[in-house]
Scaffold this motif. Structure first.
Motif, PDB file in Angstrom:
ATOM      1  N   THR A 186       5.027  -7.417  -3.184  1.00  7.27           N
ATOM      2  CA  THR A 186       5.192  -5.924  -2.919  1.00  7.27           C
ATOM      3  C   THR A 186       4.525  -5.410  -1.999  1.00  7.27           C
ATOM      4  O   THR A 186       3.066  -5.893  -1.798  1.00  7.27           O
ATOM      5  N   VAL A 187       4.710  -4.437  -1.209  1.00  7.25           N
ATOM      6  CA  VAL A 187       4.070  -3.500  -0.035  1.00  7.25           C
ATOM      7  C   VAL A 187       3.107  -2.486  -0.825  1.00  7.25           C
ATOM      8  O   VAL A 187       3.746  -1.898  -1.558  1.00  7.25           O
ATOM      9  N   GLU A 188       1.744  -2.692  -0.660  1.00  9.25           N
ATOM     10  CA  GLU A 188       0.808  -1.629  -1.258  1.00  9.25           C
ATOM     11  C   GLU A 188       0.086  -0.956  -0.211  1.00  9.25           C
ATOM     12  O   GLU A 188       0.141  -1.426   0.915  1.00  9.25           O
ATOM     13  N   TRP A 189      -0.282   0.304  -0.398  1.00 12.86           N
ATOM     14  CA  TRP A 189      -0.959   1.062   0.459  1.00 12.86           C
ATOM     15  C   TRP A 189      -2.090   1.712  -0.431  1.00 12.86           C
ATOM     16  O   TRP A 189      -1.863   2.293  -1.614  1.00 12.86           O
ATOM     17  N   ASN A 190      -3.462   1.660   0.209  1.00  8.27           N
ATOM     18  CA  ASN A 190      -4.502   2.453  -0.640  1.00  8.27           C
ATOM     19  C   ASN A 190      -5.292   3.016   0.393  1.00  8.27           C
ATOM     20  O   ASN A 190      -5.438   2.656   1.434  1.00  8.27           O
ATOM     21  N   SER A 191      -6.194   4.097  -0.075  1.00  9.33           N
ATOM     22  CA  SER A 191      -7.050   4.775   0.671  1.00  9.33           C
ATOM     23  C   SER A 191      -8.141   5.274   0.046  1.00  9.33           C
ATOM     24  O   SER A 191      -8.136   5.698  -1.024  1.00  9.33           O
ATOM     25  N   ALA A 192      -9.387   5.550   0.649  1.00 12.44           N
ATOM     26  CA  ALA A 192     -10.673   5.924   0.007  1.00 12.44           C
ATOM     27  C   ALA A 192     -10.583   7.615  -0.143  1.00 12.44           C
ATOM     28  O   ALA A 192     -11.094   7.931  -1.059  1.00 12.44           O
ATOM     29  N   THR A 193      -9.517   8.038   0.653  1.00 15.16           N
ATOM     30  CA  THR A 193      -9.424   9.557   0.434  1.00 15.16           C
ATOM     31  C   THR A 193      -8.271   9.968  -0.362  1.00 15.16           C
ATOM     32  O   THR A 193      -8.014  11.334  -0.351  1.00 15.16           O
TER      33      THR A 193
END
Length: 244
Positions: A186-193
């Motif tokens: 699966t495609v995931e996306w994360n961000s510190a903000t």
């Protein structure tokens, strides 16, 4: 024949049956990957398909060419050895790349691409014949265009804390807000903000023209879904051709 011999034969048959049962992975189950010690054979009609160096999964379909299944970095690695098909022609997967598609209704086997095929613009899901090809490198989701141009998936910054979804578009510059990665297939996306409860949660929201726009879901998956949208996860598919 003595009871001891009969018992021995029965035990051997049971053991063989047990071993045979353990050598076939279940439908949609894991069948390979670095460190995997379980079953590596899929049921009839299912193919052990490479999603990443660490995960292979039993998927429906026919076996892909060895060049597609043997690339250790697929999805996410490799260089184009040929170009994608022109719009309206079913594309053939390039080694090291993957198609990306939804696997749930109402967008079952709809494939990721640009709204206007092979161009900068909004990210949408569409028919298999128009499927684009992708890899994830250095935290970027990259779409390969036939002329060799790389388009990067860009996530729009949230305007305020009440926003529940973020638009996704294709641009010639990399995304600076977060990081794309594979979680299994699966495609995931994360961000510190940007805070979100599930890194692989997406939304597909049709516009007035019927284009199936892709959004990053900032809320819980399958709960409080925005009106007119559908909760989705999007997955790598490394078969030789996109299927419907």
């Amino acid at each position: 024949m003595t009871r001891a011999i009969l018992a021995s034969i029965a035990g051997a048959l049971c053991l063989a049956a047990g071993v045979a049962a353990q050598t076939t992975a279940p439908q949609w189950g894991q069948c390979g990957g670095q460190g995997w010690t379980g079953a590596t054979t899929c049921p009839s009609g299912w193919v052990c398909t490479v999603s990443s160096p660490y995960y292979s999964q039993c998927l429906q379909g026919t076996a892909p060419p060895s060049s597609a299944s043997s690339v250790s970095s697929a999805p996410g690695g490799g260089s184009p050895s040929s170009s994608s098909a022109a719009p309206g022609t079913t594309p053939t997967l390039i080694p090291g790349y993957s198609f990306i598609r939804s696997v749930e209704d109402p967008n079952y086997h709809q494939y990721l691409r640009s709204e206007t095929i092979n161009t900068v613009g909004t990210a949408v899901l569409g028919d298999p014949v128009d499927a684009a090809q992708f890899q994830i490198l250095n935290g970027q989701l990259e779409q390969m265009v036939p002329d060799g141009t790389i388009l990067y998936a860009n996530v729009e910054p949230p305007a305020n804390s009440s926003v529940v979804k973020l638009g996704v578009s294709w641009d010639t510059t990399p995304d600076t807000l977060g990081t794309f990665l594979w979680g299994g297939d699966t495609v995931e996306w994360n961000s510190a903000t940007v805070t979100r409860p599930q890194n692989n949660a997406w939304l597909v929201c049709p516009d007035a023209a019927g284009n199936k726009l892709l959004f990053l879901n900032l809320g819980p998956y399958d709960y409080d879904t925005p009106t007119g949208c559908a909760d989705e996860t999007i997955h790598a598919y490394t078969g030789p051709y996109p299927t419907d």
